[in-house]
Scaffold this motif. Structure first.
Motif, PDB file in Angstrom:
ATOM      1  N   LYS A 155      15.731  -0.595  12.749  1.00 12.96           N
ATOM      2  CA  LYS A 155      16.782   0.060  13.530  1.00 12.96           C
ATOM      3  C   LYS A 155      16.407   1.528  13.754  1.00 12.96           C
ATOM      4  N   ASP A 192      13.486   1.457   8.852  1.00 16.92           N
ATOM      5  CA  ASP A 192      14.388   2.033   9.844  1.00 16.92           C
ATOM      6  C   ASP A 192      13.990   3.486  10.040  1.00 16.92           C
ATOM      7  N   THR A 236      19.117   0.594  18.945  1.00 20.11           N
ATOM      8  CA  THR A 236      19.102   2.059  18.929  1.00 20.11           C
ATOM      9  C   THR A 236      20.502   2.635  19.054  1.00 20.11           C
ATOM     10  N   LEU A 237      20.829   3.567  18.174  1.00 20.69           N
ATOM     11  CA  LEU A 237      22.091   4.299  18.227  1.00 20.69           C
ATOM     12  C   LEU A 237      21.801   5.749  18.579  1.00 20.69           C
ATOM     13  N   ILE A 257      26.324   6.288  11.197  1.00 17.96           N
ATOM     14  CA  ILE A 257      24.999   5.812  10.777  1.00 17.96           C
ATOM     15  C   ILE A 257      25.124   4.645   9.813  1.00 17.96           C
ATOM     16  N   TRP A 299      26.081   1.535  11.672  1.00 21.56           N
ATOM     17  CA  TRP A 299      24.959   1.000  12.439  1.00 21.56           C
ATOM     18  C   TRP A 299      23.945   0.302  11.549  1.00 21.56           C
ATOM     19  N   ILE A 324      17.826   5.439  15.049  1.00 17.09           N
ATOM     20  CA  ILE A 324      18.967   6.329  15.240  1.00 17.09           C
ATOM     21  C   ILE A 324      18.454   7.656  15.784  1.00 17.09           C
ATOM     22  N   MET A 359      15.158   7.461  11.743  1.00 22.88           N
ATOM     23  CA  MET A 359      16.246   8.326  12.181  1.00 22.88           C
ATOM     24  C   MET A 359      15.685   9.715  12.460  1.00 22.88           C
TER      25      MET A 359
END
Length: 325
Positions: free
Chosen positions: A163, A139, A269-270, A319, A322, A165, A141
């Motif tokens: 994922k 992931d 995607t956040l 976070i 998510w 972020i 971020m």
């Protein structure tokens, strides 16, 4: 030089990290992926241990922090900051993720590279770091400039990113002055590279002055920092950062290549932003969301450009939610 004193660290008393000495970094040869580990620290409030280390890569050493257990999560800081920015967030998800907070070249403990730091070169550094750590899938971020780097990695390495972020990140289509700066940035990069010792001396002197600190706080934040120690560390990092990073940040929001790449991202995607962010306004966050088919957007009230420092609990909650979905 960071304090290498061992022992329990409690919130409000500062953060003590074991940082590899300049001698350790300087002695590493340019070949291979050797890891030089630091001594970690124990946070008595969460019992999460943050390990510090340097990994030697082809382009040079890269400093990082590691905490937690579980699937890997690589965290990329914004311009002028360091991996320290993600301290509270990564500790808060340490039971579900192994967090790697890297210092981009020219920031924190990582030395600057010879070439200009572009989104492409910084994304290459992140991928090289993942390779060196043996992370096939992870992931990702990022905050600010780091979010642009994370988005570039997600677009160019879709099979490796789970994922995504993006914090305090947006786009501004149709901005000719910014595009002009991107085209003619070479002389600015050269000047900033040559003048870096003088700039660092001035910045190290200026950052820490009450007037400068208050000006930065007023511009970057909409509420006081939840942890003043983390804010002070953020300011100190700015005094040592490679000035060329600021050009990359300024041109990123209008970069047409980045905007095309956003449209190819298939990772969930956040996007997280502050409702009162003066640098990346909510409309720019929404513009980025419109380009990413898989994106969801969250705004934090009474928050500026630094959610991990202003509202770490809410940032961590979003976070964690998510990552857990």
């Amino acid at each position: 030089m960071a304090d290498e004193t061992r022992g329990p660290i409690r919130r409000g008393q500062g953060l003590r990290l074991s940082v590899p000495s300049q001698a350790e970094v300087g002695e590493m040869s340019p070949a291979g992926n050797e890891i030089v580990r630091g001594q970690g620290l124990r946070l008595s409030t969460t019992q999460a241990t943050v390990q510090t280390a340097v990994v030697r890569m082809a382009n040079g050493p890269l400093y990082y922090r590691r905490v937690g257990e579980g699937l890997p999560l690589i965290a990329i800081h914004g311009v002028g900051a360091s991996g320290q920015l993600w301290r509270d967030v990564l500790i808060g998800v340490a039971d579900i993720r192994t967090g790697y907070a890297i210092d981009l070249p020219g920031c924190g403990g990582s030395p600057a590279r010879g070439g200009a730091p572009t989104l492409a070169t910084l994304a290459d550094e992140v991928v090289a770091f993942a390779n060196a750590m043996g992370l096939r899938r992870f992931d990702l971020m990022g905050h600010g400039l780091g979010a642009g780097v994370a988005a570039t990695v997600a677009a160019t390495q879709p099979a490796r990113v789970g994922k995504l972020i993006l914090v305090s990140f947006g786009v501004r289509p149709g901005t000719p002055d910014v595009l002009t700066l991107a085209v003619v940035r070479t002389p600015f990069d050269l000047f900033l590279g040559l003048a870096r010792p003088m700039i660092n001396t001035w910045a190290g002197w200026a950052v820490g002055m009450p007037a400068i600190d208050q000006l930065m706080a007023a511009w970057l934040m909409a509420s006081p920092p939840a942890d003043p120690v983390l804010w002070e560390a953020y300011l100190a990092d700015h005094g040592r950062a490679d000035g060329r990073m600021y050009i990359t940040m300024q041109t990123m929001a209008a970069d047409p290549l980045l905007q095309r790449r956003l449209q190819t991202i298939n990772a969930p995607t956040l996007l997280i932003g502050g409702e009162a962010d003066r640098l990346v306004r909510p409309a720019e966050l929404a513009a980025a969301q419109a380009l990413i088919a898989t994106a969801k957007r969250e705004l934090i009230p009474v928050c500026g450009h630094l959610p991990p420092i202003e509202h770490p609990n809410e940032c961590r909650r979003l976070i964690r939610l998510w990552l857990g979905e």
